[in-house]
Scaffold this motif. Structure first.
Motif, PDB file in Angstrom:
ATOM      1  N   LEU A 370       0.819  -1.218   0.000  1.00 42.94           N
ATOM      2  CA  LEU A 370       0.000   0.000   0.000  1.00 42.94           C
ATOM      3  C   LEU A 370       0.850   1.263   0.000  1.00 42.94           C
ATOM      4  O   LEU A 370       0.426   2.307  -0.502  1.00 42.94           O
ATOM      5  N   LEU A 371       2.028   1.172   0.574  1.00 42.93           N
ATOM      6  CA  LEU A 371       2.870   2.344   0.766  1.00 42.93           C
ATOM      7  C   LEU A 371       3.120   3.096  -0.536  1.00 42.93           C
ATOM      8  O   LEU A 371       3.019   4.312  -0.602  1.00 42.93           O
ATOM      9  N   LEU A 372       3.450   2.358  -1.597  1.00 39.28           N
ATOM     10  CA  LEU A 372       3.742   2.995  -2.877  1.00 39.28           C
ATOM     11  C   LEU A 372       2.585   2.926  -3.865  1.00 39.28           C
ATOM     12  O   LEU A 372       2.604   3.613  -4.882  1.00 39.28           O
ATOM     13  N   VAL A 373       1.567   2.105  -3.563  1.00 42.64           N
ATOM     14  CA  VAL A 373       0.361   2.115  -4.394  1.00 42.64           C
ATOM     15  C   VAL A 373      -0.246   3.515  -4.352  1.00 42.64           C
ATOM     16  O   VAL A 373      -0.900   3.963  -5.287  1.00 42.64           O
ATOM     17  N   GLY A 374       0.037   4.238  -3.264  1.00 39.56           N
ATOM     18  CA  GLY A 374      -0.463   5.603  -3.121  1.00 39.56           C
ATOM     19  C   GLY A 374       0.059   6.560  -4.171  1.00 39.56           C
ATOM     20  O   GLY A 374      -0.572   7.595  -4.422  1.00 39.56           O
ATOM     21  N   ILE A 375       1.193   6.255  -4.813  1.00 41.96           N
ATOM     22  CA  ILE A 375       1.656   7.126  -5.892  1.00 41.96           C
ATOM     23  C   ILE A 375       1.302   6.553  -7.263  1.00 41.96           C
ATOM     24  O   ILE A 375       1.262   7.289  -8.248  1.00 41.96           O
ATOM     25  N   GLY A 376       1.061   5.246  -7.319  1.00 43.68           N
ATOM     26  CA  GLY A 376       0.718   4.643  -8.599  1.00 43.68           C
ATOM     27  C   GLY A 376      -0.738   4.817  -8.967  1.00 43.68           C
ATOM     28  O   GLY A 376      -1.082   5.075 -10.124  1.00 43.68           O
ATOM     29  N   ILE A 428       6.355  -6.528  -2.815  1.00 47.88           N
ATOM     30  CA  ILE A 428       7.466  -6.042  -3.644  1.00 47.88           C
ATOM     31  C   ILE A 428       7.011  -5.737  -5.069  1.00 47.88           C
ATOM     32  O   ILE A 428       7.372  -4.701  -5.647  1.00 47.88           O
ATOM     33  N   GLY A 429       6.222  -6.625  -5.654  1.00 46.68           N
ATOM     34  CA  GLY A 429       5.757  -6.417  -7.019  1.00 46.68           C
ATOM     35  C   GLY A 429       4.969  -5.129  -7.169  1.00 46.68           C
ATOM     36  O   GLY A 429       5.181  -4.351  -8.116  1.00 46.68           O
ATOM     37  N   ARG A 430       4.072  -4.864  -6.238  1.00 45.67           N
ATOM     38  CA  ARG A 430       3.239  -3.667  -6.330  1.00 45.67           C
ATOM     39  C   ARG A 430       4.033  -2.394  -6.060  1.00 45.67           C
ATOM     40  O   ARG A 430       3.779  -1.349  -6.677  1.00 45.67           O
ATOM     41  N   ILE A 431       4.991  -2.460  -5.165  1.00 42.49           N
ATOM     42  CA  ILE A 431       5.821  -1.287  -4.868  1.00 42.49           C
ATOM     43  C   ILE A 431       6.639  -0.871  -6.092  1.00 42.49           C
ATOM     44  O   ILE A 431       6.638   0.301  -6.502  1.00 42.49           O
ATOM     45  N   LEU A 432       7.344  -1.815  -6.709  1.00 44.89           N
ATOM     46  CA  LEU A 432       8.196  -1.491  -7.846  1.00 44.89           C
ATOM     47  C   LEU A 432       7.391  -0.972  -9.037  1.00 44.89           C
ATOM     48  O   LEU A 432       7.766   0.017  -9.676  1.00 44.89           O
ATOM     49  N   ALA A 433       6.267  -1.620  -9.333  1.00 42.84           N
ATOM     50  CA  ALA A 433       5.443  -1.199 -10.469  1.00 42.84           C
ATOM     51  C   ALA A 433       4.840   0.182 -10.235  1.00 42.84           C
ATOM     52  O   ALA A 433       4.728   0.990 -11.166  1.00 42.84           O
ATOM     53  N   SER A 434       4.454   0.494  -8.999  1.00 43.28           N
ATOM     54  CA  SER A 434       3.858   1.794  -8.690  1.00 43.28           C
ATOM     55  C   SER A 434       4.859   2.926  -8.874  1.00 43.28           C
ATOM     56  O   SER A 434       4.504   4.013  -9.345  1.00 43.28           O
ATOM     57  N   ILE A 435       6.110   2.678  -8.511  1.00 46.82           N
ATOM     58  CA  ILE A 435       7.151   3.693  -8.708  1.00 46.82           C
ATOM     59  C   ILE A 435       7.320   4.002 -10.193  1.00 46.82           C
ATOM     60  O   ILE A 435       7.386   5.171 -10.609  1.00 46.82           O
ATOM     61  N   LEU A 436       7.377   2.964 -11.010  1.00 50.85           N
ATOM     62  CA  LEU A 436       7.526   3.155 -12.455  1.00 50.85           C
ATOM     63  C   LEU A 436       6.303   3.862 -13.054  1.00 50.85           C
ATOM     64  O   LEU A 436       6.445   4.709 -13.949  1.00 50.85           O
ATOM     65  N   ASN A 437       5.125   3.534 -12.563  1.00 56.20           N
ATOM     66  CA  ASN A 437       3.902   4.167 -13.046  1.00 56.20           C
ATOM     67  C   ASN A 437       3.935   5.674 -12.775  1.00 56.20           C
ATOM     68  O   ASN A 437       3.591   6.491 -13.638  1.00 56.20           O
ATOM     69  N   PHE A 438       4.364   6.059 -11.594  1.00 52.10           N
ATOM     70  CA  PHE A 438       4.451   7.472 -11.231  1.00 52.10           C
ATOM     71  C   PHE A 438       5.430   8.209 -12.149  1.00 52.10           C
ATOM     72  O   PHE A 438       5.142   9.319 -12.619  1.00 52.10           O
ATOM     73  N   ILE A 439       6.574   7.588 -12.408  1.00 50.28           N
ATOM     74  CA  ILE A 439       7.574   8.211 -13.285  1.00 50.28           C
ATOM     75  C   ILE A 439       7.008   8.420 -14.688  1.00 50.28           C
ATOM     76  O   ILE A 439       7.191   9.477 -15.311  1.00 50.28           O
ATOM     77  N   TYR A 440       6.272   7.412 -15.183  1.00 45.99           N
ATOM     78  CA  TYR A 440       5.689   7.530 -16.524  1.00 45.99           C
ATOM     79  C   TYR A 440       4.600   8.605 -16.564  1.00 45.99           C
ATOM     80  O   TYR A 440       4.454   9.311 -17.565  1.00 45.99           O
ATOM     81  N   ALA A 441       3.853   8.749 -15.487  1.00 52.18           N
ATOM     82  CA  ALA A 441       2.811   9.779 -15.436  1.00 52.18           C
ATOM     83  C   ALA A 441       3.429  11.170 -15.553  1.00 52.18           C
ATOM     84  O   ALA A 441       2.892  12.044 -16.257  1.00 52.18           O
ATOM     85  N   LYS A 442       4.558  11.384 -14.870  1.00 53.19           N
ATOM     86  CA  LYS A 442       5.232  12.672 -14.970  1.00 53.19           C
ATOM     87  C   LYS A 442       5.735  12.911 -16.397  1.00 53.19           C
ATOM     88  O   LYS A 442       5.685  14.039 -16.916  1.00 53.19           O
ATOM     89  N   TYR A 443       6.197  11.864 -17.037  1.00 53.78           N
ATOM     90  CA  TYR A 443       6.641  11.962 -18.435  1.00 53.78           C
ATOM     91  C   TYR A 443       5.471  12.322 -19.343  1.00 53.78           C
ATOM     92  O   TYR A 443       5.595  13.163 -20.243  1.00 53.78           O
ATOM     93  N   THR A 444       4.322  11.692 -19.091  1.00 49.45           N
ATOM     94  CA  THR A 444       3.116  11.967 -19.882  1.00 49.45           C
ATOM     95  C   THR A 444       2.695  13.427 -19.732  1.00 49.45           C
ATOM     96  O   THR A 444       2.348  14.100 -20.716  1.00 49.45           O
ATOM     97  N   LEU A 445       2.730  13.930 -18.504  1.00 50.92           N
ATOM     98  CA  LEU A 445       2.349  15.325 -18.268  1.00 50.92           C
ATOM     99  C   LEU A 445       3.310  16.279 -18.978  1.00 50.92           C
ATOM    100  O   LEU A 445       2.890  17.325 -19.511  1.00 50.92           O
TER     101      LEU A 445
END
Length: 453
Positions: A370-376, A428-445
């Motif tokens: 849940l910790l990083l799902v908050g950014i994904g 672990i799976g959800r944490i790593l994927a959420s970090i990448l999702n956040f980075i891609y969202a910033k790229y999209t913006l």
């Protein structure tokens, strides 16, 4: 009231997210209480009933996912029209959405009734747990129309920023479910089937309330009428380009859940399935506030995108991420600190008491996801808001099917860590994927900035 909601959507994004997220949060927590209440009552039926319902969970996720997904399609289409100050377009989107809900509920009911037993067997259900799963699942699938119009109708209200009345409709259904569960399960002696029947009847109550506001009282911003209705394929496509990928989000998560069940069954048997099912109820309950923030982000993003206001769109994503992270930390602390006490909610009988240690173990490990799902999550909902449902779907596939399934298999099966390894893999799976999702969202913006300005 409708105009106040619309003006809120068009105003400062930080204020809009806070005001919209709170009623959505209450609504989703109340909705999640369906599973909690069902779990409490079903626990008295024994471990086989708990496991049987656990096997139905991924199928039910698909069923409910289609209704929520199509509702998200309505939210996105309507909110973008609201941002563009296109009242007629918003009304047409709402009208076409109701037609889509009707057709989808008929088709999907037939499909789910046919596939339920083969799927349950494929997941590993057999004997009494299979019988309990079918008893629980059949009424749910036959009542799909109730979920479709309750969740889909809520999507229409969210599209115009009317989160409070969507919440009121949920309150009606939760009260009905709370009353009907013990009556259907124990008084009428319907067992597992009684739990699903109570849920369906409660959803029907919610759908009736929402349809009354939209079709009879007609005090919503959108003006839904079928008099002189003319089907316009481009409007349906606009709804479905978000609605279908959003629906498939749940399908992808259900497929991932199928893998989890197979892995868990292979290392922990019925005991592992029952522990996971109970712990997952609490995990899903905990994730609801984050989903609420995401839903608010979707509505405000859609309005900002429709108004061609990049600054508001960027602020929406940034603030939504911060808001979700704060909530995620609070939920994580609650689930970890009070794990033993929370576990007892679903293991209060002598037969189910042995589940408490493993449910506690699940909560204290898997909840860290849940910790990083908050950014994904706000990132995925932003994609839906701006009409890029496919992008949101791709990130669901990356998170659940690629990262999380892989890590649960590695830690649980290959490294032979058993149930603990599977719980570690989920986090672990959800944490790593959420970090990448956040980075891609910033790229999209960053790319949108050159287009929208």
């Amino acid at each position: 009231m409708a105009n106040e909601n619309v003006e809120l959507m068009r105003g400062e994004p930080e204020i809009a997210i806070r005001k919209l997220a709170i009623p959505i949060m209450i609504s989703m927590l109340l909705t999640a209480s369906y599973n909690i209440v069902d779990g409490i009552w079903v626990a008295g039926l024994g471990q086989a009933a708990i496991a049987g319902i656990g096997f139905v969970t991924p199928i039910f996720m698909i069923l409910n996912g289609f209704s929520v997904g199509l509702g998200n399609g309505a939210t996105s289409s309507i909110s973008r029209a609201v941002g563009a100050r296109n009242h007629e377009g918003a009304s047409k989107s709402a009208t076409h959405s109701l037609l889509i809900f009707l057709v989808a509920s008929i088709l999907l009911t037939l499909i789910f009734l046919i596939i339920q037993e083969p799927l349950l067997i494929a997941y590993g259900a057999s004997g009494q747990s299979l019988a309990e799963g079918i008893k629980y699942g059949t009424p749910l699938f036959m009542g799909l129309f109730a979920f479709m119009f309750a969740n889909g109708g809520s999507g229409i209200l969210r599209g115009e920023g009317d989160m409070k009345r969507a919440m009121y409709a949920i309150i009606v259904s939760v009260i009905l479910n709370f009353i009907l569960d013990p009556i259907f399960i124990y008084v009428l002696n319907l067992g597992s089937a009684g739990a699903s029947l109570a849920t369906i009847m409660s959803s029907i109550g919610s759908a009736i309330v929402i349809m009354y506001w939209i079709l009879i009282k007609k005090d919503t911003y959108v003006d839904v009428t079928f008099k002189g209705f003319k089907f316009e394929s481009h409007i349906a496509r606009d709804i479905l380009k978000v609605g279908i990928p959003s629906s498939l989000d749940m399908l992808m998560m259900s497929i991932a859940m199928s893998f989890y069940l197979i892995f868990i069954s292979s290392v922990g048997g019925e005991y592992g399935i029952a522990a996971f099912t109970s712990g997952q109820r609490l995990y899903l309950f905990g994730i609801m506030p984050l989903t609420a923030v995401g839903s608010a982000v979707a509505a405000v993003s859609g309005s900002s995108y429709g108004a061609n206001n990049w600054e508001y769109l960027s602020r929406t994503h940034t603030y939504g991420t911060k808001f979700a992270m704060i909530i995620a930390i609070a939920i994580l602390l609650i689930l970890v600190i009070f794990a033993p006490q929370l576990s007892m909610i679903f293991a209060y009988t002598p037969e189910t008491a042995p589940l408490i240690p493993e449910i506690t173990n699940f909560l204290r490990i898997a909840s860290f996801g849940l910790l990083l799902v908050g950014i994904g999550m706000p990132s995925s909902f932003m994609y839906q808001g701006i009409g890029r449902g496919t992008t949101s779907l791709i990130w669901t596939i990356i998170r659940e099917l690629i990262f999380t399934v892989s890590f649960t298999y590695i830690f649980g099966i290959i490294l032979n860590w058993g149930l603990t390894g599977i719980w570690v893999g989920l986090a672990i799976g959800r944490i790593l994927a959420s970090i990448l999702n956040f980075i891609y969202a910033k790229y999209t913006l960053k790319k949108l900035k050159t287009i929208m300005n």
